[in-house]
Write a protein that holds these residues in place. Sequence first.
Motif, PDB file in Angstrom:
ATOM      1  N   THR A 676      60.341  12.157  68.056  1.00 64.81           N
ATOM      2  CA  THR A 676      60.461  11.439  69.320  1.00 64.81           C
ATOM      3  C   THR A 676      60.324   9.940  69.089  1.00 64.81           C
ATOM      4  O   THR A 676      59.885   9.485  68.017  1.00 64.81           O
ATOM      5  N   THR A 677      60.700   9.170  70.120  1.00 66.68           N
ATOM      6  CA  THR A 677      60.565   7.715  70.022  1.00 66.68           C
ATOM      7  C   THR A 677      59.098   7.307  69.905  1.00 66.68           C
ATOM      8  O   THR A 677      58.768   6.314  69.237  1.00 66.68           O
ATOM      9  N   GLU A 678      58.196   8.076  70.540  1.00 70.39           N
ATOM     10  CA  GLU A 678      56.772   7.769  70.436  1.00 70.39           C
ATOM     11  C   GLU A 678      56.281   7.954  69.001  1.00 70.39           C
ATOM     12  O   GLU A 678      55.520   7.128  68.462  1.00 70.39           O
ATOM     13  N   SER A 679      56.716   9.062  68.376  1.00 67.04           N
ATOM     14  CA  SER A 679      56.319   9.299  66.983  1.00 67.04           C
ATOM     15  C   SER A 679      56.889   8.229  66.068  1.00 67.04           C
ATOM     16  O   SER A 679      56.220   7.775  65.117  1.00 67.04           O
ATOM     17  N   LEU A 680      58.123   7.811  66.338  1.00 68.07           N
ATOM     18  CA  LEU A 680      58.724   6.766  65.520  1.00 68.07           C
ATOM     19  C   LEU A 680      57.983   5.441  65.695  1.00 68.07           C
ATOM     20  O   LEU A 680      57.789   4.686  64.726  1.00 68.07           O
ATOM     21  N   SER A 681      57.547   5.160  66.892  1.00 64.65           N
ATOM     22  CA  SER A 681      56.769   3.928  67.128  1.00 64.65           C
ATOM     23  C   SER A 681      55.460   3.958  66.338  1.00 64.65           C
ATOM     24  O   SER A 681      55.026   2.931  65.788  1.00 64.65           O
ATOM     25  N   ARG A 682      54.792   5.116  66.283  1.00 60.24           N
ATOM     26  CA  ARG A 682      53.553   5.227  65.508  1.00 60.24           C
ATOM     27  C   ARG A 682      53.823   5.015  64.016  1.00 60.24           C
ATOM     28  O   ARG A 682      53.037   4.384  63.317  1.00 60.24           O
ATOM     29  N   LEU A 683      54.966   5.573  63.541  1.00 59.12           N
ATOM     30  CA  LEU A 683      55.325   5.358  62.136  1.00 59.12           C
ATOM     31  C   LEU A 683      55.523   3.879  61.848  1.00 59.12           C
ATOM     32  O   LEU A 683      55.099   3.366  60.795  1.00 59.12           O
ATOM     33  N   GLU A 684      56.199   3.186  62.758  1.00 58.66           N
ATOM     34  CA  GLU A 684      56.447   1.752  62.564  1.00 58.66           C
ATOM     35  C   GLU A 684      55.139   0.972  62.506  1.00 58.66           C
ATOM     36  O   GLU A 684      55.032  -0.043  61.792  1.00 58.66           O
ATOM     37  N   ALA A 685      54.112   1.439  63.226  1.00 60.80           N
ATOM     38  CA  ALA A 685      52.825   0.736  63.242  1.00 60.80           C
ATOM     39  C   ALA A 685      51.953   1.117  62.055  1.00 60.80           C
ATOM     40  O   ALA A 685      51.306   0.254  61.440  1.00 60.80           O
ATOM     41  N   GLU A 686      51.954   2.442  61.711  1.00 63.23           N
ATOM     42  CA  GLU A 686      51.035   2.922  60.693  1.00 63.23           C
ATOM     43  C   GLU A 686      51.669   2.978  59.303  1.00 63.23           C
ATOM     44  O   GLU A 686      50.985   2.799  58.287  1.00 63.23           O
ATOM     45  N   HIS A 687      52.955   3.276  59.230  1.00 65.64           N
ATOM     46  CA  HIS A 687      53.654   3.392  57.939  1.00 65.64           C
ATOM     47  C   HIS A 687      54.979   2.631  58.035  1.00 65.64           C
ATOM     48  O   HIS A 687      56.065   3.232  58.093  1.00 65.64           O
ATOM     49  N   PRO A 688      54.957   1.320  58.073  1.00 65.94           N
ATOM     50  CA  PRO A 688      56.192   0.554  58.248  1.00 65.94           C
ATOM     51  C   PRO A 688      57.215   0.800  57.148  1.00 65.94           C
ATOM     52  O   PRO A 688      58.424   0.737  57.394  1.00 65.94           O
ATOM     53  N   ASP A 689      56.747   1.075  55.913  1.00 64.81           N
ATOM     54  CA  ASP A 689      57.709   1.336  54.837  1.00 64.81           C
ATOM     55  C   ASP A 689      58.483   2.617  55.097  1.00 64.81           C
ATOM     56  O   ASP A 689      59.693   2.702  54.824  1.00 64.81           O
ATOM     57  N   VAL A 690      57.796   3.645  55.635  1.00 64.69           N
ATOM     58  CA  VAL A 690      58.479   4.901  55.962  1.00 64.69           C
ATOM     59  C   VAL A 690      59.489   4.685  57.085  1.00 64.69           C
ATOM     60  O   VAL A 690      60.638   5.166  57.027  1.00 64.69           O
ATOM     61  N   ALA A 691      59.070   3.941  58.110  1.00 58.84           N
ATOM     62  CA  ALA A 691      59.975   3.675  59.232  1.00 58.84           C
ATOM     63  C   ALA A 691      61.190   2.877  58.771  1.00 58.84           C
ATOM     64  O   ALA A 691      62.332   3.141  59.193  1.00 58.84           O
ATOM     65  N   HIS A 692      60.954   1.891  57.873  1.00 57.20           N
ATOM     66  CA  HIS A 692      62.072   1.086  57.371  1.00 57.20           C
ATOM     67  C   HIS A 692      63.069   1.953  56.604  1.00 57.20           C
ATOM     68  O   HIS A 692      64.293   1.846  56.787  1.00 57.20           O
ATOM     69  N   SER A 693      62.568   2.813  55.735  1.00 58.93           N
ATOM     70  CA  SER A 693      63.462   3.699  54.976  1.00 58.93           C
ATOM     71  C   SER A 693      64.190   4.670  55.901  1.00 58.93           C
ATOM     72  O   SER A 693      65.372   5.001  55.675  1.00 58.93           O
ATOM     73  N   PHE A 694      63.490   5.135  56.925  1.00 60.82           N
ATOM     74  CA  PHE A 694      64.136   6.043  57.876  1.00 60.82           C
ATOM     75  C   PHE A 694      65.296   5.342  58.603  1.00 60.82           C
ATOM     76  O   PHE A 694      66.377   5.916  58.771  1.00 60.82           O
ATOM     77  N   HIS A 695      65.080   4.098  59.037  1.00 62.01           N
ATOM     78  CA  HIS A 695      66.139   3.363  59.735  1.00 62.01           C
ATOM     79  C   HIS A 695      67.349   3.159  58.818  1.00 62.01           C
ATOM     80  O   HIS A 695      68.500   3.279  59.255  1.00 62.01           O
ATOM     81  N   ARG A 696      67.091   2.860  57.540  1.00 62.76           N
ATOM     82  CA  ARG A 696      68.202   2.704  56.588  1.00 62.76           C
ATOM     83  C   ARG A 696      68.949   4.031  56.425  1.00 62.76           C
ATOM     84  O   ARG A 696      70.171   4.057  56.309  1.00 62.76           O
ATOM     85  N   PHE A 697      68.217   5.118  56.426  1.00 62.79           N
ATOM     86  CA  PHE A 697      68.838   6.444  56.332  1.00 62.79           C
ATOM     87  C   PHE A 697      69.780   6.693  57.518  1.00 62.79           C
ATOM     88  O   PHE A 697      70.913   7.145  57.344  1.00 62.79           O
TER      89      PHE A 697
END
Length: 717
Positions: A676-697
């Motif tokens: 969900t968008t909420e889970s993705l927002s938490r990833l961006e706050a807590e694990h920005p490297d994971v969120a960045h790689s996910f967006h590139r994916f």
Amino acid sequence: MLSNVFAGSLAALVTLTDALSYGALIFSGPELAPHLAAGLRTTLIAAWVLVLVSALGSSFRFGIAGPNSNAVAILALMAGGVGAQLVRDGASGAEVLSTVLVLLAGSALGVGLIVFVIGAMRYGHLVRFIPYPLAAGFLGGTGFLILTGGLRVLTGQASGLASLAALKDLPQSSILTAALVSTVPILLRRYERHHIVMPAVIVAGTGVFHLAFWRTGGSFESARAGGLVFDLTSGRAIPSIPVFTDVKWEAILPEWQHLLAMALVVVIAILLNATGLELATQHDVDFDRELRINGIGNVVSGVLGGTVGYLSIARSLLNYKAGALSRMAGIFSALVCVAVSIFLLPLLGLVPRPVLAGLLIFSGLSLLVECVYETFFRLPLLEYGVIVAILGLIIFQGLLTGVAFGLVAASVFFVYSYSKAGCVKHTFAVGTHFSNKDRALPEVALLRQRGVAARALVLQGYLFFGTASVVVETCRKILSGGGVKYLLLDFRMVQGLDSSAVWSFRKLEQICERFETRLLFSGLPDPVQKSLQVAQFLPRPSLETFPDLDHGFEWLEDRLLAENRLSVSPDSDRRTVEELLAAHLTPEQSRILLQSCEIQEFGPGEPLFRRGDPGGALYFVERGSLSVFIHVGDGHLKRLRTCTRGTVVGEMAIYTRQPRSADVVSDGASRVRKLTTESLSRLEAEHPDVAHSFHRFVVKLLSARLVSANDEIRSLL
């Protein structure tokens, strides 16, 4: 109200005068001239009947129908031929008159029924496919017949050459009047198309004749005695029952060929007149309605003893430009025609024969100028040659020969034009055009490499021997290049096929066997499938069929992957979500991302979401498969994509947060991971490297889909 009265009065004047001229044309031969008064009454009956029916039911509230030149030219041929044959056989005058009256009424009845049935079955649009050179040739030929008929009416001679020779013996007043009426409208039409021109020409021509005849010492009685004006002092244009015992039916029956030719000309004329009125007045026309109304009018006219008629563009435009505001103008015009025909018939006797002859000559010249002269500057030489050929055959060999040649020419034009249009709309290979089933990158790479082994042709139009032969030859060229193991023909855009096309497909099947190629069909419409079944071409075990091109391509992809030892079954697919993410995220990043997702399971047919549901989540498919459907109208769904194990669906909504634009349904037992968008927002706050790689994916995923879409578009161009 006053404008309707004025417009209706002008339309009635022209309609009545035209009816007189057409009656004089039909009864212009020496065999029928003694019955001229009775003949004039038949066209006058048709006049008020058709005007009234048209005023009540035409698509044009200002529409005026009545006897028209094209049909009358054929009627004159029929009546003249029957009358001459009866006189040669020694028939009495009563028998000649009764037979011709029944012929005229029966023609109106027969043509009316044919025209009405075409309109009632809503086949009117098919008439629009008649090639213009064919229509112009017919109308030009009838124009010549009307022109020569006008000369016969003017001189009283039976043949065209005799009519020309007899011109020198006519009074100067007759020649002057006929020349005035026939040429002035043509000259003025090139400069001014005012609605008052024709009524003014009729009145002026009548005045010029009587003035010139009076100046030379003649009188109205002497003009009547000399046949220059008609004796209508007795009788009324009302329905009368012919003496059926006097009718020579054996003389009427052979005229069925002329009847069919006249029906064809009438339908073409209604089309052209209705189209002309539509363009000139910017009023929409229901062509099938016009056919039905004109058919009803002719049936009523025939029952009451009238002749054939139909919608007139000249009289309708006269009514429109003179100020007709409603159907009351046409109704008033019909009432005027009834009143004059029944109660004031002697007034029409004031209109001299040269005026009526001039109107006929004008009509014939107008058709010849429009259909023969002006088309020379608008049409290619080949098409213009068809017009000239039809005209020449009508002049020298007769109407039926010209009509027969025209029908053959129309068929040739149809085949020629259809062959130029092309029956193969697109040609695809599996390497450039994929099904809507998402596949792993290694599978896509293999399909791009080996996809040339599976080819598809999208067919269109109506398939008969000529177009189906083109399909066969196109397939032969593709197969002769080598390496093609599967050949798929898609019929979704095919309207139908005939038996000759089935033989072509049998030949194609033999060619495929020779090249060891599997033949497949998809998208068979019901009429096409029934034709193939009736011809016993389907069903057969060796020929696979699919509901649409998408499912056909999916089958081809599965076969190519299976042949290259890549599994394609969702249940045995080794691809996992982890493998999907491995090229873009580290194992630890993948673990963190998937732990942020919610696991959900769905049964067969159970929706993940419907169109219009709120967005805001994407789904990783862990097991089973999901299908994406879009609504295409009338409540039908079309499969847009199938997402199998190790794929992603709904990724756009996690960014746009717009309502869902499609339905996603589980094909069987499925399990997904929901981000969900909420889970993705938490990833961006807590694990920005994971969120960045996910967006590139996601960007790479969407880019790959865009590349595939561009390749598919290029293959369609």
